[in-house]
Design a protein around this motif. Structure first.
Motif, mmCIF file in Angstrom:
data_model
loop_
_atom_site.group_PDB
_atom_site.id
_atom_site.type_symbol
_atom_site.label_atom_id
_atom_site.label_comp_id
_atom_site.label_asym_id
_atom_site.label_seq_id
_atom_site.Cartn_x
_atom_site.Cartn_y
_atom_site.Cartn_z
ATOM 1 N N ASP A 72 59.620 55.961 80.562
ATOM 2 C CA ASP A 72 59.295 54.608 80.099
ATOM 3 C C ASP A 72 60.549 53.744 79.976
ATOM 4 O OD1 ASP A 72 56.772 55.641 79.907
ATOM 5 O OD2 ASP A 72 56.594 55.459 77.724
ATOM 6 N N GLU A 73 61.706 54.388 79.904
ATOM 7 C CA GLU A 73 62.955 53.642 79.708
ATOM 8 C C GLU A 73 63.829 53.605 80.960
ATOM 9 O OE1 GLU A 73 64.745 55.503 76.338
ATOM 10 O OE2 GLU A 73 63.330 54.577 74.910
ATOM 11 N N VAL A 74 63.323 54.123 82.056
ATOM 12 C CA VAL A 74 64.067 54.078 83.314
ATOM 13 C C VAL A 74 63.770 52.726 83.964
ATOM 14 C CG1 VAL A 74 64.298 55.124 85.607
ATOM 15 C CG2 VAL A 74 64.018 56.591 83.578
ATOM 16 N N PRO A 75 64.792 51.870 84.146
ATOM 17 C CA PRO A 75 64.555 50.508 84.645
ATOM 18 C C PRO A 75 63.738 50.478 85.941
ATOM 19 C CG PRO A 75 66.834 50.763 83.925
ATOM 20 C CD PRO A 75 66.214 52.126 83.843
ATOM 21 N N GLU A 76 64.013 51.397 86.826
ATOM 22 C CA GLU A 76 63.310 51.447 88.110
ATOM 23 C C GLU A 76 61.790 51.573 87.951
ATOM 24 O OE1 GLU A 76 64.776 54.710 90.315
ATOM 25 O OE2 GLU A 76 63.693 54.193 92.168
ATOM 26 N N PHE A 77 61.346 52.150 86.826
ATOM 27 C CA PHE A 77 59.912 52.388 86.641
ATOM 28 C C PHE A 77 59.281 51.393 85.658
ATOM 29 C CE2 PHE A 77 61.230 57.046 87.370
ATOM 30 C CZ PHE A 77 61.077 56.927 88.747
ATOM 31 N N ALA A 78 60.001 50.311 85.344
ATOM 32 C CA ALA A 78 59.486 49.346 84.363
ATOM 33 C C ALA A 78 58.130 48.807 84.825
ATOM 34 C CB ALA A 78 60.482 48.206 84.177
ATOM 35 N N GLY A 79 57.140 48.880 83.949
ATOM 36 C CA GLY A 79 55.825 48.336 84.263
ATOM 37 C C GLY A 79 55.006 49.183 85.209
ATOM 38 N N ILE A 80 55.454 50.398 85.477
ATOM 39 C CA ILE A 80 54.772 51.282 86.433
ATOM 40 C C ILE A 80 54.199 52.490 85.700
ATOM 41 C CG2 ILE A 80 55.199 52.911 88.324
ATOM 42 C CD1 ILE A 80 57.222 50.938 89.454
ATOM 43 N N ASN A 81 52.971 52.874 86.024
ATOM 44 C CA ASN A 81 52.421 54.133 85.529
ATOM 45 C C ASN A 81 53.037 55.266 86.334
ATOM 46 O OD1 ASN A 81 50.624 53.553 83.410
ATOM 47 N ND2 ASN A 81 49.023 52.895 84.848
ATOM 48 N N THR A 82 53.883 56.054 85.679
ATOM 49 C CA THR A 82 54.548 57.156 86.389
ATOM 50 C C THR A 82 53.639 58.386 86.435
ATOM 51 O OG1 THR A 82 55.640 57.735 84.313
ATOM 52 C CG2 THR A 82 56.887 56.377 85.866
ATOM 53 N N SER A 83 52.491 58.201 87.080
ATOM 54 C CA SER A 83 51.524 59.296 87.225
ATOM 55 C C SER A 83 52.124 60.408 88.084
ATOM 56 C CB SER A 83 50.272 58.764 87.921
ATOM 57 O OG SER A 83 50.605 58.323 89.230
ATOM 58 N N THR A 84 51.492 61.563 88.021
ATOM 59 C CA THR A 84 51.948 62.702 88.823
ATOM 60 C C THR A 84 51.934 62.328 90.306
ATOM 61 O OG1 THR A 84 50.887 64.063 87.123
ATOM 62 C CG2 THR A 84 51.624 65.190 89.105
ATOM 63 N N GLU A 85 50.885 61.640 90.737
ATOM 64 C CA GLU A 85 50.765 61.220 92.129
ATOM 65 C C GLU A 85 51.926 60.292 92.512
ATOM 66 O OE1 GLU A 85 48.539 61.215 89.696
ATOM 67 O OE2 GLU A 85 46.519 60.736 90.433
ATOM 68 N N PHE A 86 52.201 59.300 91.624
ATOM 69 C CA PHE A 86 53.275 58.354 91.896
ATOM 70 C C PHE A 86 54.623 59.076 91.985
ATOM 71 C CE2 PHE A 86 56.836 55.987 90.116
ATOM 72 C CZ PHE A 86 56.883 54.888 90.953
ATOM 73 N N LEU A 87 54.858 60.013 91.076
ATOM 74 C CA LEU A 87 56.134 60.734 91.090
ATOM 75 C C LEU A 87 56.275 61.605 92.337
ATOM 76 C CD1 LEU A 87 56.385 61.679 87.308
ATOM 77 C CD2 LEU A 87 57.809 60.008 88.531
ATOM 78 N N ALA A 88 55.171 62.141 92.827
ATOM 79 C CA ALA A 88 55.235 62.916 94.072
ATOM 80 C C ALA A 88 55.750 62.033 95.204
ATOM 81 C CB ALA A 88 53.857 63.483 94.407
ATOM 82 N N LYS A 89 55.250 60.796 95.279
ATOM 83 C CA LYS A 89 55.708 59.872 96.322
ATOM 84 C C LYS A 89 57.168 59.477 96.082
ATOM 85 C CE LYS A 89 54.568 55.552 98.712
ATOM 86 N NZ LYS A 89 55.943 55.088 98.869
ATOM 87 N N HIS A 90 57.500 59.198 94.827
ATOM 88 C CA HIS A 90 58.877 58.812 94.509
ATOM 89 C C HIS A 90 59.864 59.886 94.992
ATOM 90 C CE1 HIS A 90 62.268 57.227 92.203
ATOM 91 N NE2 HIS A 90 62.475 58.460 91.803
ATOM 92 N N ILE A 91 59.554 61.143 94.694
ATOM 93 C CA ILE A 91 60.463 62.237 95.064
ATOM 94 C C ILE A 91 60.488 62.417 96.581
ATOM 95 C CG2 ILE A 91 60.812 64.743 94.834
ATOM 96 C CD1 ILE A 91 59.549 64.381 91.939
ATOM 97 N N ALA A 92 59.333 62.339 97.221
ATOM 98 C CA ALA A 92 59.283 62.479 98.686
ATOM 99 C C ALA A 92 60.121 61.386 99.355
ATOM 100 C CB ALA A 92 57.835 62.417 99.173
ATOM 101 N N ASP A 93 59.993 60.154 98.857
ATOM 102 C CA ASP A 93 60.736 59.047 99.469
ATOM 103 C C ASP A 93 62.240 59.233 99.308
ATOM 104 O OD1 ASP A 93 58.354 57.934 100.262
ATOM 105 O OD2 ASP A 93 58.308 56.386 98.698
ATOM 106 N N ARG A 94 62.668 59.722 98.126
ATOM 107 C CA ARG A 94 64.100 59.963 97.922
ATOM 108 C C ARG A 94 64.602 61.063 98.865
ATOM 109 N NH1 ARG A 94 62.490 56.549 95.214
ATOM 110 N NH2 ARG A 94 62.888 55.564 97.224
#
Lengths: 132, 132, 132, 132, 132, 132
Positions: A72-94
């Protein structure tokens, strides 16, 4: 089609916005056991998909930016629901960025796709799959 | 492509007809650990594939119709070999019906596919995958 | 000696105080997959250790008081490092209280011990074992 | 699409050639837990993908040719890096030959694909997938 | 009684002497997934059994001396059957030495026992347990 | 204290008598994944706890008498609730008889105890432990 997969984990706090999340709207946390799968059509000259040592290191490095944090305090994720699905994409993209930057070795440029799965418990997991 | 998977289990008795089944032609039983995977191309406005709470409830409800039963005596399965593969399809089809009936939420109408896997032991499992 | 074990999970946020915890001093989170094991010397008249349905319900109820919470804000844990080991004891003690209160059935009074294990990832877990 | 998967394992010694392998260039070993997945579009008249007993036997037989061996001394692998990825393909190809030879039964001729996964540890695995 | 357990793995080649070992008398190999469990009666002032970071590091270091090796050529094991059971004791003894040498921290001196389990496949494992 | 454990499985039908069992009073079934653990104080001259090949064979043989059966019709179990706990003891006792009969080899006479665990699902298991 060949693939190799490496596993690591990350421990984070976060909360969700939206009635669909019920009690998970409160600040809580999760351990995500993370599987990163790398795919390619043919093996490289060493007879491998990708250097498993580099794959392990880069996955650890990507997760290191999230580990032991309150998302909740990571600027990159401000206003974003860091759901498991979303984090899977975030990690894959990195990971894909790092493949393109050559950090998984020259051979990794022959990769065709990446799939990341996050296990949030023994009864639920999510994944995201993309081309390279 | 995104997915989320939820896990539950069911305990049934049944028997098979056909020489290929050997001793499994006798009345016996199985615990099936059931994984229901829901797929979609893009996340919904809440940043999820589907409401994981509803997915868990509906899977439990579908399995509830089978749990602690002798499948040989379920009228719907009369004359049918209730193999692990067949049951994977049966459960997937029931889940898809519930998606269409709106029981997994409005967002679930964006789902593109369902895959159901049944683990019958630590050394054997089956799955069935279909479009929505 | 007989035992039965039931499994559930809980998702919490927390932080630790003390240099030994390194980056885990920051607010982060964890999924704990929780195994509650109940032991007794002889089986009861129904040929069981304890009613597995009640054991499952009471474990779920005990975990419900922690689930989707920031343990740093739970008054009961003020000033306490809610380590995996500590939480294993906390959960075991709550289960024992419920056994003594009769919530796991009359037969449960023959139980001799309880062991609770918390899996915080695929590479680390903790447990606490006590007599009843 | 239906599938069934059976699991077995094999224990081998081998070494690799190439700087990418680091310390794995030394003679070492591995247990590979092997999952063989058989796929088909529709079930056969017995309502199954393939005779699971024959699938188990043929997987065991294919692994038997490798089990308790130093792969560096197997003539067929002379000059080849017997990586996890390579072995996944080797095993899949042997299984497909056996399907074509009728050793998994007549019904197996309706199979459309085979996927073999080798788990080399709790944090790394590889797979190879091919059409029949 | 409290415990914490950490997991790592090691990949080795070896052979056995003695008819009881059958085909395992040939040079072969294994992945051992290693669980090191540390026990103590009461938690330390930080509310933990032992510093999990140091426990992980020391286990990795102990395994590092074995990893990617042919145990038949390790002088320390000359003339010894390096069975899974034997290796469990070997690793436990090395960990205890490190506890006594202070490498797991001052708090580790309160430990009462160590148990090491080696999983050699999905169907076989061994363990050794000792007092500190 | 040393131990080795081998794993196999068995698929049975049965029903229970007694209100505590709820819907499990109906004829249903289960897969039990069975772990048989053999313990001894010191290793034998071959540096092992017991011949793992014989342990695996004897476990399979003991389970073979139950596999693919309706336990309600097994004369030995007439009038008995064949609970997971009860079956753990039944299997442990049969294994101990075979140790005494020499079927696990002469070295097995040095065994001090046996523990049998039955996993009935991913969220429940039972065990029974006894001296030899």
């Amino acid at each position: 089609m060949f693939s190799i997969t490496v596993r690591d984990h990350v421990m984070v706090a976060h909360s969700f916005r939206g009635e669909v999340f019920g009690p998970a709207q409160r600040l809580h946390g999760a351990t995500f056991v993370v599987d990163a799968r790398f795919k390619r059509t043919d093996l490289d000259p060493d007879n491998i998909v990708v250097d498993i040592g580099l794959a392990t290191e880069e996955l650890r490095s990507v997760l290191g930016a999230l580990n032991y944090r309150n998302l909740d305090e990571v600027p990159e994720f401000a206003g974003i629901n860091t759901s498991t699905e979303f984090l899977a994409k975030h990690i894959a993209d990195r990971l894909v960025e790092r493949v393109h930057a050559g950090r998984l070795g020259e051979g990794a440029k022959g990769l065709s796709g990446v799939e990341v799965s996050l296990h949030e418990s023994h009864v639920a997991w999510a994944s995201y799959e993309r081309a390279l």
